[in-house]
Design a protein around this motif. Structure first.
Motif, mmCIF file in Angstrom:
data_model
loop_
_atom_site.group_PDB
_atom_site.id
_atom_site.type_symbol
_atom_site.label_atom_id
_atom_site.label_comp_id
_atom_site.label_asym_id
_atom_site.label_seq_id
_atom_site.Cartn_x
_atom_site.Cartn_y
_atom_site.Cartn_z
ATOM 1 N N ILE A 49 0.778 -1.283 0.086
ATOM 2 C CA ILE A 49 -0.078 -0.020 0.013
ATOM 3 C C ILE A 49 0.970 1.244 -0.133
ATOM 4 O O ILE A 49 1.738 1.218 0.842
ATOM 5 N N SER A 51 -0.924 4.455 -0.313
ATOM 6 C CA SER A 51 -1.875 5.650 0.169
ATOM 7 C C SER A 51 -3.182 5.152 0.322
ATOM 8 O O SER A 51 -3.796 4.125 -0.534
ATOM 9 N N SER A 52 -4.150 5.519 1.371
ATOM 10 C CA SER A 52 -5.557 5.251 1.181
ATOM 11 C C SER A 52 -6.559 6.563 0.634
ATOM 12 O O SER A 52 -7.507 6.457 0.344
ATOM 13 N N ASN A 53 -5.513 7.724 0.561
ATOM 14 C CA ASN A 53 -6.518 8.829 0.236
ATOM 15 C C ASN A 53 -5.465 9.492 -0.743
ATOM 16 O O ASN A 53 -4.879 10.440 -0.296
ATOM 17 N N PRO A 55 -6.523 5.853 -2.828
ATOM 18 C CA PRO A 55 -6.120 4.570 -2.613
ATOM 19 C C PRO A 55 -5.078 4.410 -3.719
ATOM 20 O O PRO A 55 -5.401 4.589 -4.920
ATOM 21 N N ILE A 57 -1.274 1.708 -4.522
ATOM 22 C CA ILE A 57 -0.520 0.598 -4.286
ATOM 23 C C ILE A 57 0.630 0.639 -5.028
ATOM 24 O O ILE A 57 0.752 1.617 -6.165
ATOM 25 N N CYS A 135 -6.703 -0.697 -11.696
ATOM 26 C CA CYS A 135 -5.746 0.449 -11.415
ATOM 27 C C CYS A 135 -5.214 1.237 -12.659
ATOM 28 O O CYS A 135 -5.354 0.500 -13.619
ATOM 29 N N LYS A 157 -3.098 3.979 -9.090
ATOM 30 C CA LYS A 157 -4.207 4.604 -8.461
ATOM 31 C C LYS A 157 -5.383 3.406 -8.520
ATOM 32 O O LYS A 157 -5.646 3.150 -9.665
ATOM 33 N N TYR A 161 -12.734 -1.653 -6.974
ATOM 34 C CA TYR A 161 -12.535 -2.776 -6.157
ATOM 35 C C TYR A 161 -13.553 -4.050 -6.620
ATOM 36 O O TYR A 161 -14.402 -3.623 -6.963
#
Length: 202
Positions: A49, A51-53, A55, A57, A135, A157, A161
């Motif tokens: 990961i 970042s989640s904000n 998202p 990877i 992504c 990004k 999902y």
């Protein structure tokens, strides 16, 4: 305690030290599509990961003799890819996709994986994964040697999902139901194993 200067070690010795120490590592099975339309698939354990904000990877795709792997080249050309979580039920098929094939051959087809249409990218995923993430390429860096890069570092990004219904409830993923496997060193892998809880300090 032993102490080593990585600058005095060979590339192979550095590799063995890193993959033997940084464990367990999550495994991404990545599908891409070549400019000729071939559906490529390969597993990577230099994955995590960012970042989640938003998202995001990361994938670090090592080069071979300075040459980009099919996955990296396809991502840079199409700017799209799909990341799947490798689990106990699909790991044998995913392992088959690590074979060295020519760019015009499909590892997905070789392993008898089932293509699954994506929603927001043109690259298909595979149905055998309980979790997959569509992504788009956010950033890429060439890292390594001054003259010949050693790897392509890719940040993607997540734009969609997909998750198996039975392992998702109230916004949470059931770790035991996902049954993800992780990479160790050599030919060794690990299952989730014992889970324990520690409260974070305030």
């Amino acid at each position: 305690m032993l102490s080593f200067d990585p600058a005095r070690l060979s590339e192979r010795d550095n590799y063995k030290f890193l993959i033997g120490s940084i464990i367990p590592r999550p495994i991404a099975f990545v599908t891409t599509r070549s400019k000729d339309g071939v559906l490529n698939g390969a597993p990577f354990s230099y994955f995590n990961i960012v970042s989640s904000n938003p998202p995001m990877i990361s994938l670090s795709i090592q080069r071979s003799g300075g040459n980009q792997k099919d996955t990296a080249r396809n991502i840079l050309e199409s700017r799209e890819f799909v990341v799947h979580i490798v689990d106990e039920h699909n790991v044998d098929k995913i392992n088959q996709t690590a074979a060295s094939l020519a760019p015009d051959e499909s590892e997905v087809q070789l392993a008898n994986l089932t293509p699954a249409d994506s929603v927001k990218v043109a690259v298909p995923g595979v149905k055998e994964a309980k979790v997959r993430m569509e992504c788009v390429l956010e950033h890429t860096l060439e890292l390594g040697g001054e003259e010949t890069p050693g790897c392509d570092f890719i940040i993607g990004k997540v734009v969609q999902y997909h998750i198996e219904k039975g392992i998702y409830e109230n916004g949470r993923i059931d770790a035991e139901g996902l049954a993800a496997v992780s990479r160790l060193a050599g030919n060794h892998y690990a299952k989730i194993g014992e889970v324990f809880e520690i409260q974070r300090p305030k």
